[in-house]
Design an enzyme around this catalytic site. Sequence first.
Site, PDB file in Angstrom:
ATOM      1  N   ARG A  31       0.828  -1.221   0.000  1.00 34.22           N
ATOM      2  CA  ARG A  31       0.000   0.000   0.000  1.00 34.22           C
ATOM      3  C   ARG A  31       0.857   1.264   0.000  1.00 34.22           C
ATOM      4  O   ARG A  31       0.516   2.242   0.668  1.00 34.22           O
ATOM      5  CB  ARG A  31      -0.956   0.020   1.196  1.00 34.22           C
ATOM      6  CG  ARG A  31      -1.934  -1.135   1.233  1.00 34.22           C
ATOM      7  CD  ARG A  31      -2.988  -0.980   0.155  1.00 34.22           C
ATOM      8  NE  ARG A  31      -3.997  -2.018   0.236  1.00 34.22           N
ATOM      9  CZ  ARG A  31      -5.187  -1.859   0.822  1.00 34.22           C
ATOM     10  NH1 ARG A  31      -5.511  -0.715   1.351  1.00 34.22           N
ATOM     11  NH2 ARG A  31      -6.036  -2.856   0.834  1.00 34.22           N
ATOM     12  N   ARG A  35      -4.207   6.256   0.329  1.00 37.03           N
ATOM     13  CA  ARG A  35      -4.871   7.410   0.949  1.00 37.03           C
ATOM     14  C   ARG A  35      -3.997   8.228   1.875  1.00 37.03           C
ATOM     15  O   ARG A  35      -4.359   9.338   2.247  1.00 37.03           O
ATOM     16  CB  ARG A  35      -6.121   6.948   1.693  1.00 37.03           C
ATOM     17  CG  ARG A  35      -7.264   6.679   0.747  1.00 37.03           C
ATOM     18  CD  ARG A  35      -8.404   6.051   1.469  1.00 37.03           C
ATOM     19  NE  ARG A  35      -7.938   4.825   2.101  1.00 37.03           N
ATOM     20  CZ  ARG A  35      -8.718   3.998   2.796  1.00 37.03           C
ATOM     21  NH1 ARG A  35      -9.986   4.282   2.957  1.00 37.03           N
ATOM     22  NH2 ARG A  35      -8.222   2.895   3.318  1.00 37.03           N
ATOM     23  N   ARG A  44      -8.629  11.074  -6.025  1.00 37.58           N
ATOM     24  CA  ARG A  44      -9.847  10.337  -5.672  1.00 37.58           C
ATOM     25  C   ARG A  44     -11.060  11.235  -5.476  1.00 37.58           C
ATOM     26  O   ARG A  44     -12.180  10.741  -5.477  1.00 37.58           O
ATOM     27  CB  ARG A  44      -9.590   9.493  -4.421  1.00 37.58           C
ATOM     28  CG  ARG A  44      -8.789   8.231  -4.700  1.00 37.58           C
ATOM     29  CD  ARG A  44      -9.666   7.093  -5.218  1.00 37.58           C
ATOM     30  NE  ARG A  44     -10.510   6.577  -4.153  1.00 37.58           N
ATOM     31  CZ  ARG A  44     -11.782   6.829  -3.989  1.00 37.58           C
ATOM     32  NH1 ARG A  44     -12.397   7.606  -4.846  1.00 37.58           N
ATOM     33  NH2 ARG A  44     -12.460   6.323  -2.993  1.00 37.58           N
ATOM     34  N   ASP A  80      -6.351  -3.703  -7.397  1.00 33.62           N
ATOM     35  CA  ASP A  80      -6.920  -4.206  -6.145  1.00 33.62           C
ATOM     36  C   ASP A  80      -7.113  -5.714  -6.206  1.00 33.62           C
ATOM     37  O   ASP A  80      -7.290  -6.306  -7.266  1.00 33.62           O
ATOM     38  CB  ASP A  80      -8.240  -3.509  -5.795  1.00 33.62           C
ATOM     39  CG  ASP A  80      -8.617  -3.753  -4.332  1.00 33.62           C
ATOM     40  OD1 ASP A  80      -7.847  -3.359  -3.451  1.00 33.62           O
ATOM     41  OD2 ASP A  80      -9.649  -4.394  -4.085  1.00 33.62           O
ATOM     42  N   TYR A 157     -13.717 -13.316   0.927  1.00 30.34           N
ATOM     43  CA  TYR A 157     -14.484 -12.162   0.454  1.00 30.34           C
ATOM     44  C   TYR A 157     -15.737 -12.616  -0.292  1.00 30.34           C
ATOM     45  O   TYR A 157     -16.819 -12.045  -0.119  1.00 30.34           O
ATOM     46  CB  TYR A 157     -13.639 -11.272  -0.462  1.00 30.34           C
ATOM     47  CG  TYR A 157     -12.884 -10.195   0.270  1.00 30.34           C
ATOM     48  CD1 TYR A 157     -13.535  -9.065   0.751  1.00 30.34           C
ATOM     49  CD2 TYR A 157     -11.520 -10.301   0.489  1.00 30.34           C
ATOM     50  CE1 TYR A 157     -12.841  -8.072   1.425  1.00 30.34           C
ATOM     51  CE2 TYR A 157     -10.819  -9.315   1.162  1.00 30.34           C
ATOM     52  CZ  TYR A 157     -11.491  -8.203   1.628  1.00 30.34           C
ATOM     53  OH  TYR A 157     -10.810  -7.218   2.300  1.00 30.34           O
TER      54      TYR A 157
HETATM   55  O1  CP3 Z   1       0.038   0.552  -3.190  1.00 30.42           O
HETATM   56  C1  CP3 Z   1      -0.228  -0.656  -3.349  1.00 30.42           C
HETATM   57  O2  CP3 Z   1       0.144  -1.552  -2.561  1.00 30.42           O
HETATM   58  C2  CP3 Z   1      -0.905  -1.090  -4.622  1.00 30.42           C
HETATM   59  C3  CP3 Z   1      -2.286  -1.174  -4.633  1.00 30.42           C
HETATM   60  C4  CP3 Z   1      -3.113  -2.096  -3.755  1.00 30.42           C
HETATM   61  C5  CP3 Z   1      -4.407  -1.723  -3.326  1.00 30.42           C
HETATM   62  N1  CP3 Z   1      -4.987  -2.790  -2.726  1.00 30.42           N
HETATM   63  C6  CP3 Z   1      -5.012  -0.409  -3.554  1.00 30.42           C
HETATM   64  C7  CP3 Z   1      -6.195  -0.014  -2.768  1.00 30.42           C
HETATM   65  C8  CP3 Z   1      -2.881  -3.407  -3.331  1.00 30.42           C
HETATM   66  C9  CP3 Z   1      -1.653  -4.259  -3.471  1.00 30.42           C
HETATM   67  C10 CP3 Z   1      -4.092  -3.834  -2.685  1.00 30.42           C
HETATM   68  C11 CP3 Z   1      -4.294  -5.186  -2.138  1.00 30.42           C
HETATM   69  C12 CP3 Z   1      -5.493  -5.441  -1.328  1.00 30.42           C
HETATM   70  N2  CP3 Z   1      -6.776  -5.003  -1.533  1.00 30.42           N
HETATM   71  C13 CP3 Z   1      -5.509  -6.318  -0.237  1.00 30.42           C
HETATM   72  C14 CP3 Z   1      -4.325  -7.106   0.250  1.00 30.42           C
HETATM   73  C15 CP3 Z   1      -3.476  -6.313   1.147  1.00 30.42           C
HETATM   74  C16 CP3 Z   1      -4.063  -6.063   2.468  1.00 30.42           C
HETATM   75  O3  CP3 Z   1      -4.201  -4.889   2.827  1.00 30.42           O
HETATM   76  O4  CP3 Z   1      -4.380  -7.044   3.150  1.00 30.42           O
HETATM   77  C17 CP3 Z   1      -6.843  -6.365   0.263  1.00 30.42           C
HETATM   78  C18 CP3 Z   1      -7.331  -7.168   1.436  1.00 30.42           C
HETATM   79  C19 CP3 Z   1      -7.628  -5.540  -0.574  1.00 30.42           C
HETATM   80  C20 CP3 Z   1      -9.093  -5.310  -0.483  1.00 30.42           C
HETATM   81  C21 CP3 Z   1      -9.426  -3.907  -0.231  1.00 30.42           C
HETATM   82  N3  CP3 Z   1      -9.280  -2.897  -1.163  1.00 30.42           N
HETATM   83  C22 CP3 Z   1      -9.932  -3.326   0.950  1.00 30.42           C
HETATM   84  C23 CP3 Z   1     -10.225  -4.088   2.222  1.00 30.42           C
HETATM   85  C24 CP3 Z   1     -10.101  -1.970   0.701  1.00 30.42           C
HETATM   86  C25 CP3 Z   1     -10.733  -0.926   1.609  1.00 30.42           C
HETATM   87  C26 CP3 Z   1      -9.999  -0.634   2.814  1.00 30.42           C
HETATM   88  C27 CP3 Z   1      -8.683   0.051   2.545  1.00 30.42           C
HETATM   89  O5  CP3 Z   1      -7.675  -0.394   3.102  1.00 30.42           O
HETATM   90  O6  CP3 Z   1      -8.683   1.035   1.830  1.00 30.42           O
HETATM   91  C28 CP3 Z   1      -9.638  -1.715  -0.600  1.00 30.42           C
HETATM   92  C29 CP3 Z   1      -9.558  -0.424  -1.282  1.00 30.42           C
HETATM   93  C30 CP3 Z   1      -8.196   0.010  -1.763  1.00 30.42           C
HETATM   94  N4  CP3 Z   1      -7.278  -0.766  -2.424  1.00 30.42           N
HETATM   95  C31 CP3 Z   1      -7.672   1.321  -1.673  1.00 30.42           C
HETATM   96  C32 CP3 Z   1      -6.431   1.313  -2.312  1.00 30.42           C
HETATM   97  C33 CP3 Z   1      -5.505   2.472  -2.528  1.00 30.42           C
HETATM   98  C34 CP3 Z   1      -8.371   2.511  -1.050  1.00 30.42           C
HETATM   99  C35 CP3 Z   1      -9.478   2.915  -1.942  1.00 30.42           C
HETATM  100  C36 CP3 Z   1      -9.791   4.355  -1.822  1.00 30.42           C
HETATM  101  O7  CP3 Z   1      -9.140   5.148  -2.526  1.00 30.42           O
HETATM  102  O8  CP3 Z   1     -10.710   4.689  -1.077  1.00 30.42           O
END
Ligand code: CP3
Length: 349
Positions: A31, A35, A44, A80, A157
Amino acid sequence: MTAPPPPWHDGPLMKATRREPADRVPIWLMRQAGRYLAEYRELRRQTGFLELCKNPDLCAEVMLTTVERLGVDAAIIFSDLLLILEPLGLDLEYTPGGGPVLHNPVCEPRDVDRLGELENIEPLDYVVQTVRKTRAGLAPELPVIGFAGAPFTLAAYAVEGGSSRHYRRVKSLMYRDAGAWHALMGRLCRAITLYLNAQIDAGAQVVQLFDSWVGCLGVDDYRRYVLPHTRSIFEGLRSGVPAIHFGTGNPALLPLQREAGGDVIGVDWRIRLDDAWDAIGPDRAIQGNLDPVVLLGQPAEIRRRAKELLDQAAGRPGHIFNLGHGVLPQTPVENVIALIDAVHEMGSR
Ligand code: CP3
């Protein structure tokens, strides 16, 4: 005459995946784009998250500007975990502030048959284009990391319909109907393997499998219900491309995660890095494992904690520095940069 290797081949991160000595400990952060960055929040304001994920130009730009700003040793594609569930027939929505929701989850064993098969990569072509564009725009000496969710985390999920506290639904399906469970996992594994290989073909140098929710399982259940499936993915990946197998939540699973596969095992902070490496064995590289909450503290403390982890790795080749899980949205960007600089400085040989 053989062609010289591409510029990324002998950088610190690729060397670490092969457990070769390098002149510094590589670092990237799960990540790393997200954000906690004001530029990302600004983007965003105009673009929905799913819309952003489906725009390869924007995805590449988000990651490329982040990598330049932070000075990390790899770019992970901006994408994602859950996108792969859409072409299988699940109705995915990212609710503002509330995280992802699947509106038609797999509730009953018979719902497994309702899921489609990912026959080809066409419906996820936008991710393939994101890999291409990220690779094209990135410094040639840095690798691009592709990724997918691991089958257990994606199944969780798909069945829970969103995040979960006790994983009651997914575990109930698993315990109640092994036939439906294995059918669901098989379908996910075929899709994930196709997806990761497509990312490799598009230019990813490394792939990471995220098993973010697997820690809710005990060792025997992991062995019975998960390990053979996760292993089938590692066995189905293009050979010669290193894979990172990340899990979180339960260090007792580490020896089994290693057995399932991966050249690098990703570890969270619940176990010391040196103990984790002992549990995994010396013939694998390791990624981790700073607690992301440390980045909310003072730079001096961040530096001290980074030093502790580097001391535990003790200069052994094959350590990729990372957090034990993703960067939290509340993290000050200066602290992220302080960590990266500290690891580069103290991890140089
Ligand atoms: O920077 C990076 O690592 C690359 C992008 C990336 C995202 N999600 C962007 C994202 C990666 C590698 C992920 C993986 C991901 N997504 C996981 C595995 C890693 C982990 O945290 O366990 C999981 C479980 C998800 C599922 C997911 N996507 C959730 C639970 C959420 C909402 C909660 C949160 O942490 O934001 C997302 C949304 C998401 N994925 C965002 C981003 C930048 C935020 C979205 C927004 O802009 O509001």
